[in-house]
Design a protein around this motif. Structure first.
Motif, mmCIF file in Angstrom:
data_model
loop_
_atom_site.group_PDB
_atom_site.id
_atom_site.type_symbol
_atom_site.label_atom_id
_atom_site.label_comp_id
_atom_site.label_asym_id
_atom_site.label_seq_id
_atom_site.Cartn_x
_atom_site.Cartn_y
_atom_site.Cartn_z
ATOM 1 N N ASP A 33 -30.941 -37.555 19.767
ATOM 2 C CA ASP A 33 -29.477 -37.535 19.679
ATOM 3 C C ASP A 33 -28.850 -38.029 20.974
ATOM 4 O O ASP A 33 -27.871 -38.779 20.962
ATOM 5 C CB ASP A 33 -28.965 -36.128 19.375
ATOM 6 C CG ASP A 33 -29.352 -35.629 17.995
ATOM 7 O OD1 ASP A 33 -29.679 -36.467 17.120
ATOM 8 O OD2 ASP A 33 -29.333 -34.403 17.791
ATOM 9 N N GLU A 80 -26.478 -41.234 21.313
ATOM 10 C CA GLU A 80 -25.116 -41.000 21.800
ATOM 11 C C GLU A 80 -24.829 -41.851 23.032
ATOM 12 O O GLU A 80 -23.765 -42.460 23.141
ATOM 13 C CB GLU A 80 -24.946 -39.516 22.134
ATOM 14 C CG GLU A 80 -23.603 -39.169 22.752
ATOM 15 C CD GLU A 80 -23.554 -37.718 23.221
ATOM 16 O OE1 GLU A 80 -22.936 -37.486 24.269
ATOM 17 O OE2 GLU A 80 -24.128 -36.840 22.551
ATOM 18 N N THR A 108 -21.934 -44.645 23.567
ATOM 19 C CA THR A 108 -20.864 -44.511 24.566
ATOM 20 C C THR A 108 -20.948 -45.572 25.661
ATOM 21 O O THR A 108 -19.921 -45.938 26.228
ATOM 22 C CB THR A 108 -20.859 -43.103 25.217
ATOM 23 O OG1 THR A 108 -22.102 -42.889 25.870
ATOM 24 C CG2 THR A 108 -20.600 -42.026 24.185
#
Length: 149
Positions: free
Chosen positions: A101, A105, A109
């Protein structure tokens, strides 16, 4: 082709190999390289509270401090290797996140268009070729993933 590359590192021999590969690739492509290490949340599991009382705050704080020190060491080694290669890199520690994860992520970003990571332990029939984190990233990534063996 690739302008922003996230490479996941954890201090293992295989992640070092993935890092060296990503560093060379970023250098050839003149891409920005972001070296990422992710540390899982600290959990304490016991069979029953009636068996013992433990100040879990102290234990978890010590675990978190050890993980932070490890992350600093891992990312410091990446910075040194990049400096020796004459390649600038950005480093990032993402604490308290599940590894796959956190990688996904961060790639999102950071606006990455490639993830580089090592393949890991081979356990279970469903993971004959890849480790669980690599398989998870491959299954959920919307951008290319380069798995280094």
């Amino acid at each position: 082709m690739y302008q922003r590359i996230v490479v996941a590192i954890d201090g293992s021999e295989l992640s070092d190999k993935a890092f060296r590969h990503a560093l060379a690739l970023a250098g050839q492509l003149k891409a920005k390289l972001i070296a990422l290490t992710v540390t899982d949340p600290s959990l304490i599991i016991t069979s029953g509270a009636e068996m013992m009382q433990v100040n879990t705050t102290t234990v978890i704080n010590e675990l978190n401090r050890a993980k932070e020190e490890s992350a600093v060491r891992i990312l410091g080694a990446a910075k040194e290797a990049a400096a020796a290669a004459g390649q600038p890199i950005e480093t990032l520690h993402l604490p308290d996140s599940q590894t796959a994860d956190g990688i996904l992520e961060t790639a999102k970003t950071q606006g990455a268009n490639l993830i580089v990571m090592g393949s890991h332990g081979r356990r279970g029939l469903g993971r004959l070729l890849l480790g669980s984190q690599a398989a998870e990233v491959l299954a959920h990534s919307t951008i290319p993933v380069l798995v280094v063996k």
